[in-house]
Design a protein around this motif. Structure first.
Motif, PDB file in Angstrom:
ATOM      1  N   TYR A 196       0.809  -1.216   0.000  1.00 14.30           N
ATOM      2  CA  TYR A 196       0.000   0.000   0.000  1.00 14.30           C
ATOM      3  C   TYR A 196       0.845   1.269   0.000  1.00 14.30           C
ATOM      4  CZ  TYR A 196      -3.204  -3.663   1.084  1.00 14.30           C
ATOM      5  OH  TYR A 196      -3.906  -4.833   1.021  1.00 14.30           O
ATOM      6  N   GLY A 197       2.121   1.122  -0.261  1.00 19.50           N
ATOM      7  CA  GLY A 197       2.986   2.299  -0.280  1.00 19.50           C
ATOM      8  C   GLY A 197       3.714   2.459   1.044  1.00 19.50           C
ATOM      9  N   GLU A 198       4.174   3.672   1.255  1.00 16.68           N
ATOM     10  CA  GLU A 198       5.056   3.913   2.400  1.00 16.68           C
ATOM     11  C   GLU A 198       4.285   4.221   3.679  1.00 16.68           C
ATOM     12  OE1 GLU A 198       8.222   6.800   2.120  1.00 16.68           O
ATOM     13  OE2 GLU A 198       8.561   6.204   0.029  1.00 16.68           O
TER      14      GLU A 198
ATOM     15  N   ASN B 151     -10.337   3.552   3.088  1.00 21.22           N
ATOM     16  CA  ASN B 151     -10.718   3.049   4.408  1.00 21.22           C
ATOM     17  C   ASN B 151     -10.871   1.530   4.491  1.00 21.22           C
ATOM     18  OD1 ASN B 151     -13.000   2.714   2.950  1.00 21.22           O
ATOM     19  ND2 ASN B 151     -14.327   3.980   4.234  1.00 21.22           N
ATOM     20  N   THR B 152     -10.304   0.812   3.517  1.00 20.52           N
ATOM     21  CA  THR B 152     -10.389  -0.646   3.582  1.00 20.52           C
ATOM     22  C   THR B 152      -9.209  -1.298   2.870  1.00 20.52           C
ATOM     23  OG1 THR B 152     -11.754  -2.576   3.049  1.00 20.52           O
ATOM     24  CG2 THR B 152     -11.858  -0.748   1.499  1.00 20.52           C
ATOM     25  N   PHE B 153      -8.867  -2.503   3.314  1.00 17.56           N
ATOM     26  CA  PHE B 153      -7.895  -3.333   2.590  1.00 17.56           C
ATOM     27  C   PHE B 153      -8.599  -4.167   1.516  1.00 17.56           C
ATOM     28  CE2 PHE B 153      -5.642  -2.840   6.704  1.00 17.56           C
ATOM     29  CZ  PHE B 153      -4.425  -2.381   6.235  1.00 17.56           C
ATOM     30  N   PHE B 154      -9.921  -4.226   1.594  1.00 19.25           N
ATOM     31  CA  PHE B 154     -10.669  -5.124   0.713  1.00 19.25           C
ATOM     32  C   PHE B 154     -11.282  -4.375  -0.471  1.00 19.25           C
ATOM     33  CE2 PHE B 154     -10.903  -7.162   4.954  1.00 19.25           C
ATOM     34  CZ  PHE B 154     -10.204  -8.319   4.639  1.00 19.25           C
ATOM     35  N   ASP B 155     -10.448  -3.721  -1.272  1.00 23.80           N
ATOM     36  CA  ASP B 155     -10.982  -3.012  -2.427  1.00 23.80           C
ATOM     37  C   ASP B 155     -10.141  -3.286  -3.673  1.00 23.80           C
ATOM     38  OD1 ASP B 155      -8.679  -1.633  -1.936  1.00 23.80           O
ATOM     39  OD2 ASP B 155      -9.558   0.347  -2.200  1.00 23.80           O
ATOM     40  N   GLN B 156      -9.571  -4.469  -3.697  1.00 21.82           N
ATOM     41  CA  GLN B 156      -8.659  -4.786  -4.801  1.00 21.82           C
ATOM     42  C   GLN B 156      -9.376  -5.351  -6.022  1.00 21.82           C
ATOM     43  OE1 GLN B 156      -5.135  -4.208  -4.454  1.00 21.82           O
ATOM     44  NE2 GLN B 156      -5.995  -3.088  -2.733  1.00 21.82           N
ATOM     45  N   GLY B 157     -10.703  -5.463  -5.947  1.00 17.35           N
ATOM     46  CA  GLY B 157     -11.430  -6.013  -7.080  1.00 17.35           C
ATOM     47  C   GLY B 157     -11.096  -7.472  -7.327  1.00 17.35           C
ATOM     48  N   ASN B 158     -10.689  -8.168  -6.273  1.00 18.87           N
ATOM     49  CA  ASN B 158     -10.311  -9.581  -6.437  1.00 18.87           C
ATOM     50  C   ASN B 158     -11.469 -10.512  -6.052  1.00 18.87           C
ATOM     51  OD1 ASN B 158     -10.394  -9.210  -3.743  1.00 18.87           O
ATOM     52  ND2 ASN B 158      -8.277  -9.787  -3.330  1.00 18.87           N
ATOM     53  N   GLY B 159     -12.661  -9.920  -5.953  1.00 18.88           N
ATOM     54  CA  GLY B 159     -13.818 -10.761  -5.706  1.00 18.88           C
ATOM     55  C   GLY B 159     -14.127 -10.947  -4.231  1.00 18.88           C
TER      56      GLY B 159
END
Ligand code: HPA
Length: 245
Positions: free
Chosen positions: A30-32, A114-122
Motif C-alpha cells: 500500500y505504499g510507504e 478506508n479498507t484493505f478489501f478493495d482490490q477487485g479480487n472478488g
C-alpha cells in the motif's frame, strides 16, 4: 518478538523512556508507512512504535497512509495496538489535559481510503464494527490508568473529522447532538483497518483543548501544545503500567 505496538499521535513523535533497539523500513503493498517501525524496550518490555505523523511530524491527518502503517505493524508482529490520539473535548468532563479511552466512534471523514478489501479480487468483506475497539485492551488500559492514579475517562464516543482545520461551533454542536464526547482527526480509518487485520486495537485520547465553541476563546496551537505536553506525561505513565501487567 514484540506483539504490542504504540502509534504515537500529535505530541508523541518520540516516546520518552523507549530504549530504541532498531528501525525497520517495511515495504507494504500500500505504499510507504509514516516512517520506519521502531523496535525498542519500554520498561523492559519489547514494544513497537510508529509516529503516525512521521518522525518529524510532517504528515497531516488526511494524508496519513493508514493502510501502510497498520500493514507494516502487522507485518513485523504486532497483535495489539495502542493508538494515541490528540482530541478536542466536547462534553464537559473531557477537560484539557485529561486522558480518555473511547468505546465508540462515529466516522465523519471523507475521501480517505478506508479498507484493505478493495482490490477487485472478488473478496467482499464487511467486518463487524459494533464495538470498534478491542474490549480486552481497553480493559487493560483502564486498569493501568487506575493503578497509575491517572485522571482518565473510561468511555466516550470519538468523532473522527476530516481536518486539517478544526471544527466550527455549529459542527461541534451537531457532533454533540450525535452523542460524541471527543473529536479528533486520526481515529478513522485507523480503527477499522486494524479490525480488518484482526488486530486488537484501542485508543488513548489526550484532550488538548475544549472543542470549538465549548471553551472561553478561540483554539490556539499554543494551548493545544501546552495540554498535549502535560497529557503525554500521563500517557507515558499509562504505557509504563500497561507493559508492566
Ligand atoms: N478537533 C479535531 N481534532 C483535534 C482537536 C479538535 O478540537 N484538538 C486536537 N485534535
Amino acid at each position: 518478538m514484540a506483539d504490542l505496538a504504540i502509534i504515537g499521535g500529535t505530541g508523541l513523535t518520540t516516546l520518552e523512556g523507549l530504549a530504541i533497539t532498531g528501525r525497520e523500513v517495511v515495504n507494504t503493498p500500500y505504499g510507504e508507512a509514516s516512517g520506519p517501525v521502531i523496535h525498542g524496550e519500554l520498561d523492559g518490555r519489547e514494544v513497537l512504535f510508529l509516529p503516525r505523523h512521521g518522525p518529524g511530524h510532517t504528515i497531516p491527518p488526511h494524508r496519513i497512509n493508514y493502510r501502510a502503517n497498520l500493514w507494516a505493524l502487522n507485518a513485523v508482529g504486532a497483535e495489539k495496538v495502542i493508538a494515541v490520539n490528540a482530541v478536542g473535548g466536547i462534553s464537559e468532563p473531557m477537560w484539557p489535559g485529561r486522558l480518555a479511552i473511547p468505546d465508540q466512534i462515529i466516522d465523519y471523514t471523507r475521501g480517505r481510503v478506508n479498507t484493505f478489501f478493495d482490490q477487485g479480487n472478488g473478496e467482499v468483506v464487511h467486518i463487524d464494527f459494533t464495538d470498534p475497539y478491542c474490549a480486552e485492551l481497553r480493559e487493560v488500559m483502564i486498569r493501568a490508568g487506575e493503578a497509575a492514579r491517572l485522571d482518565m475517562a473510561g468511555e466516550g464516543t470519538y468523532a473522527a473529522t476530516q481536518g486539517p482545520r478544526l471544527e466550527s461551533r455549529a459542527e461541534v454542536s451537531a457532533l454533540e447532538r450525535d452523542g460524541c464526547h471527543l473529536v479528533g482527526m486520526t481515529g478513522m480509518p485507523e480503527a477499522a483497518l486494524a479490525r480488518e487485520l484482526e488486530l486488537c486495537y484501542a485508543s488513548c485520547c489526550v484532550v488538548a483543548n475544549r472543542a470549538a465553541g465549548k471553551g472561553e476563546s478561540v483554539i490556539t496551537m499554543e494551548e493545544i501544545r501546552h495540554y498535549l505536553h502535560a497529557g503525554m506525561e500521563d500517557v507515558r505513565r499509562l504505557l509504563g503500567q500497561v507493559v508492566g501487567f
